[in-house]
Design a protein around this motif. Structure first.
Motif, PDB file in Angstrom:
ATOM      1  N   SER A  81     -90.081   3.099 -10.187  1.00  0.00           N
ATOM      2  CA  SER A  81     -90.990   1.978 -10.149  1.00  0.00           C
ATOM      3  C   SER A  81     -90.756   1.064  -8.948  1.00  0.00           C
ATOM      4  O   SER A  81     -91.471   0.115  -8.745  1.00  0.00           O
ATOM      5  CB  SER A  81     -90.839   1.162 -11.437  1.00  0.00           C
ATOM      6  OG  SER A  81     -89.534   0.665 -11.505  1.00  0.00           O
ATOM      7  N   GLU A 104     -84.120  -2.489 -27.592  1.00  0.00           N
ATOM      8  CA  GLU A 104     -85.004  -2.674 -26.445  1.00  0.00           C
ATOM      9  C   GLU A 104     -84.323  -2.221 -25.156  1.00  0.00           C
ATOM     10  O   GLU A 104     -83.172  -2.548 -24.914  1.00  0.00           O
ATOM     11  CB  GLU A 104     -85.402  -4.147 -26.349  1.00  0.00           C
ATOM     12  CG  GLU A 104     -86.558  -4.367 -25.414  1.00  0.00           C
ATOM     13  CD  GLU A 104     -87.010  -5.818 -25.413  1.00  0.00           C
ATOM     14  OE1 GLU A 104     -86.266  -6.681 -25.910  1.00  0.00           O
ATOM     15  OE2 GLU A 104     -88.116  -6.067 -24.907  1.00  0.00           O
ATOM     16  N   PRO A 158     -92.732   2.859 -28.346  1.00  0.00           N
ATOM     17  CA  PRO A 158     -93.217   1.658 -27.679  1.00  0.00           C
ATOM     18  C   PRO A 158     -92.985   0.390 -28.496  1.00  0.00           C
ATOM     19  O   PRO A 158     -92.884  -0.693 -27.937  1.00  0.00           O
ATOM     20  CB  PRO A 158     -94.708   1.936 -27.488  1.00  0.00           C
ATOM     21  CG  PRO A 158     -95.043   2.988 -28.478  1.00  0.00           C
ATOM     22  CD  PRO A 158     -93.811   3.789 -28.703  1.00  0.00           C
ATOM     23  N   ALA A 209     -88.127   0.404 -19.543  1.00  0.00           N
ATOM     24  CA  ALA A 209     -88.942   1.582 -19.835  1.00  0.00           C
ATOM     25  C   ALA A 209     -88.755   2.715 -18.833  1.00  0.00           C
ATOM     26  O   ALA A 209     -88.218   3.755 -19.156  1.00  0.00           O
ATOM     27  CB  ALA A 209     -90.400   1.199 -19.911  1.00  0.00           C
ATOM     28  N   VAL A 255     -89.586  -6.847 -16.807  1.00  0.00           N
ATOM     29  CA  VAL A 255     -89.351  -5.411 -16.891  1.00  0.00           C
ATOM     30  C   VAL A 255     -90.099  -4.876 -18.102  1.00  0.00           C
ATOM     31  O   VAL A 255     -90.048  -5.467 -19.180  1.00  0.00           O
ATOM     32  CB  VAL A 255     -87.836  -5.131 -17.046  1.00  0.00           C
ATOM     33  CG1 VAL A 255     -87.584  -3.646 -17.092  1.00  0.00           C
ATOM     34  CG2 VAL A 255     -87.072  -5.782 -15.918  1.00  0.00           C
ATOM     35  N   ARG A 256     -90.819  -3.779 -17.915  1.00  0.00           N
ATOM     36  CA  ARG A 256     -91.489  -3.161 -19.052  1.00  0.00           C
ATOM     37  C   ARG A 256     -90.425  -2.521 -19.951  1.00  0.00           C
ATOM     38  O   ARG A 256     -89.525  -1.853 -19.439  1.00  0.00           O
ATOM     39  CB  ARG A 256     -92.469  -2.091 -18.570  1.00  0.00           C
ATOM     40  CG  ARG A 256     -93.729  -1.991 -19.413  1.00  0.00           C
ATOM     41  CD  ARG A 256     -94.810  -1.274 -18.621  1.00  0.00           C
ATOM     42  NE  ARG A 256     -94.368   0.050 -18.206  1.00  0.00           N
ATOM     43  CZ  ARG A 256     -94.386   1.130 -19.006  1.00  0.00           C
ATOM     44  NH1 ARG A 256     -94.806   1.022 -20.252  1.00  0.00           N
ATOM     45  NH2 ARG A 256     -93.981   2.291 -18.562  1.00  0.00           N
ATOM     46  N   THR A 257     -90.520  -2.745 -21.221  1.00  0.00           N
ATOM     47  CA  THR A 257     -89.457  -2.217 -22.075  1.00  0.00           C
ATOM     48  C   THR A 257     -90.011  -1.270 -23.120  1.00  0.00           C
ATOM     49  O   THR A 257     -91.197  -1.261 -23.415  1.00  0.00           O
ATOM     50  CB  THR A 257     -88.720  -3.350 -22.809  1.00  0.00           C
ATOM     51  OG1 THR A 257     -89.654  -4.061 -23.605  1.00  0.00           O
ATOM     52  CG2 THR A 257     -88.018  -4.275 -21.837  1.00  0.00           C
ATOM     53  N   GLN A 258     -89.109  -0.473 -23.651  1.00  0.00           N
ATOM     54  CA  GLN A 258     -89.443   0.361 -24.798  1.00  0.00           C
ATOM     55  C   GLN A 258     -88.251   0.289 -25.748  1.00  0.00           C
ATOM     56  O   GLN A 258     -87.221  -0.305 -25.427  1.00  0.00           O
ATOM     57  CB  GLN A 258     -89.704   1.796 -24.352  1.00  0.00           C
ATOM     58  CG  GLN A 258     -88.516   2.414 -23.643  1.00  0.00           C
ATOM     59  CD  GLN A 258     -88.818   3.793 -23.097  1.00  0.00           C
ATOM     60  OE1 GLN A 258     -89.889   4.314 -23.300  1.00  0.00           O
ATOM     61  NE2 GLN A 258     -87.851   4.376 -22.423  1.00  0.00           N
TER      62      GLN A 258
END
Ligand code: TYD
Ligand code: MG
Length: 456
Positions: A44, A35, A18, A38, A4-7
């Motif tokens: 998505s 965290e 970011p 994203a 999973v893309r995280t921010q």
């Protein structure tokens, strides 16, 4: 499972960056970045593009759309249904917020039992207490019934699977702060987790058609897990409020996509759970005794319902420095304005006095029609003269000292009469009938209202 893309999301302000940093670049708070996944998951998802194309063809005449009203799920607890706008709406998610220990789990367990008792499947997901603890409470409130199922888990994915398997009419998730998604790194209760839990439950409600009631504890700052983190993810935000030691509980909507936010529900915590209060108006009147100095009664309109409320004021000689002005249940700025109006237009100087104003019974009043009761209570305390017996007041005070009738004055008079009041002092206005209606006493300005309302 794809990564999973995280921010990194600030737990204080919700600002995202970011990269991790010790200090939030948005609100400058320290050690608040956590965290978080994203992008919103729905966006998505593979296949969402295909769904959007299919959605473009799904055009239906408005008359053919099923109205939310028709399918509403009334709990049977009138005070809860009133605040929801008639009941739970299938496919929607409502957040029930409140201080820890105020009675959220109790209330929802009672609602669960009422629905299950009517043969509807209800699932109670508990991440906070064990199934045995819920069973203990259920015995107390009479909720050991068929059709009510428990799932004790702290994993969001397990909870979602349970909801999918049980296809309940109502799913209760207690609480948003105790569930975590395995896909995120943050701890339970962090902004990232709380958002993810709410978003995915909302999605589950929409796809499965269940009503979801999500419990959320309110933090010291008065919000559920950071300001505005959840409000926009859910369809309704209902707060259960009350004073810790008192038994009165107020239920009110802070947001409601399917109803008004003006209605208030009144409940009382008893030994066997929360009970509806039969006569809320009488309930909020402090006592049946003759009024004492510093108290005035107004008939407030909470939503569509008139409620008699006692406003209490205390004016005490101040020490050195600037005098104190403190309020509970009413906007302090409104009281400051009324103090100024009284000084200028009614010869009542409070500059040397500390002033405290309190709405009895833990109620919060926001309508201008409460102005006159505040003014009368202040004058009554200051002059040590009680309000005349059987007298209530309701009207808006202008900066000029002039009065305006309370909106729907007749409705208020009716309620006052029912409670044994003989007159309601108000200001001139279309609805006040200019003295035509028996029991409505019209005063032009605040000075005249004080003369009419106070003894001696
Ligand atoms: P609870 O529903 O556990 O609060 P929350 O879920 O909001 O944290 O309620 C806890 C309080 O309610 C607890 O102090 C005991 C009290 N209570 C009663 O007075 N009567 C009852 O029948 C029940 C079940 C609880
Ligand atoms: Mg609880």
């Amino acid at each position: 499972m794809p990564a999973v893309r995280t921010q990194f999301v600030c737990q204080q302000c919700g600002g995202a960056s970011p990269k991790w940093a010790g200090q939030c670049p948005t609100c400058n708070a320290w050690n608040t970045l956590v965290e978080t996944a994203a992008a919103p998951r729905t966006a998505s998802r593979p296949g969402s593009a295909a769904r959007a194309v299919a959605g473009a063809t799904a055009i239906i005449p408005i008359g053919a759309v099923e109205s939310a009203e028709a399918s509403r799920l009334a709990s049977g607890l009138a005070e809860v249904d009133r605040v929801l706008g008639g009941g739970f709406v299938p496919g929607s998610i409502a957040l029930f917020g409140g201080d820890p220990g105020i009675g959220k789990s109790t209330l929802l367990l009672q609602v669960a039992a009422l629905l299950a008792g009517r043969g509807l499947p209800v699932l109670y997901v508990t991440g906070e207490e064990s199934a045995a603890q819920i069973r203990g409470r259920a015995e107390r409130v009479g909720a050991v019934v068929d059709n009510l199922h428990l799932s004790a888990t702290t994993e969001l994915e397990t909870a979602l699977a349970a909801i999918e398997a049980a296809t309940p009419a109502l799913a209760i998730v207690d609480s948003v702060q105790t569930l975590t998604s395995a896909e995120l790194a943050g701890p339970a209760g962090s902004v990232g987790q709380v958002r993810e839990v709410a978003a995915r439950l909302a999605e589950a409600a929409k796809t499965g058609g269940a009503c979801v009631a999500l419990v959320g504890h309110v933090t010291k700052e008065g919000t559920v897990a950071g300001p505005r983190t959840l409000e926009h993810l859910v369809d309704a935000v209902i707060y259960l409020e009350g004073e810790r030691l008192g038994a009165t509980r107020l239920l009110r909507a802070a947001k409601n996509r399917y109803g008004s936010t003006d209605e208030v529900g009144v409940l009382e915590m008893r030994g066997d759970g929360l009970a509806e209060v039969e006569d809320p108006s009488r309930f909020f009147l402090e006592s049946d005794e003759a009024p004492s100095a510093g108290a005035a009664i107004t008939i407030a309109l909470e939503g569509t319902r008139p409620l008699a409320v006692e406003i209490q004021a205390l004016c005490a000689p101040a020490g050195y420095g600037s005098p104190r002005r403190a309020t509970t249940g009413i906007d302090v700025n409104r009281v400051l304005m009324l103090i100024a109006v009284l000084a200028r237009h009614a010869g009542l100087n409070l500059t040397g006095h500390d002033v405290y104003v309190n709405v009895a019974g833990g109620l919060r009043i926001d309508e201008p029609a409460a102005d006159l009761a505040v003014a009368v209570a202040l004058a009554s305390s200051m002059r040590e003269r009680p309000v005349k017996p059987a007298t209530a007041v309701a009207g808006e005070v202008a900066l000029s000292g002039r009065l305006r009738a309370a909106v729907r004055a007749e409705r208020r008079l009716l309620e006052a009469t029912r409670l044994g009041f003989e007159r309601v002092i108000t200001g001139p206005g279309r609805s006040s009938g200019e003295g035509q209606i028996k029991g409505l006493v019209v005063a032009r300005d605040v000075g005249e209202a004080l003369r009419l309302a106070l003894e001696g």
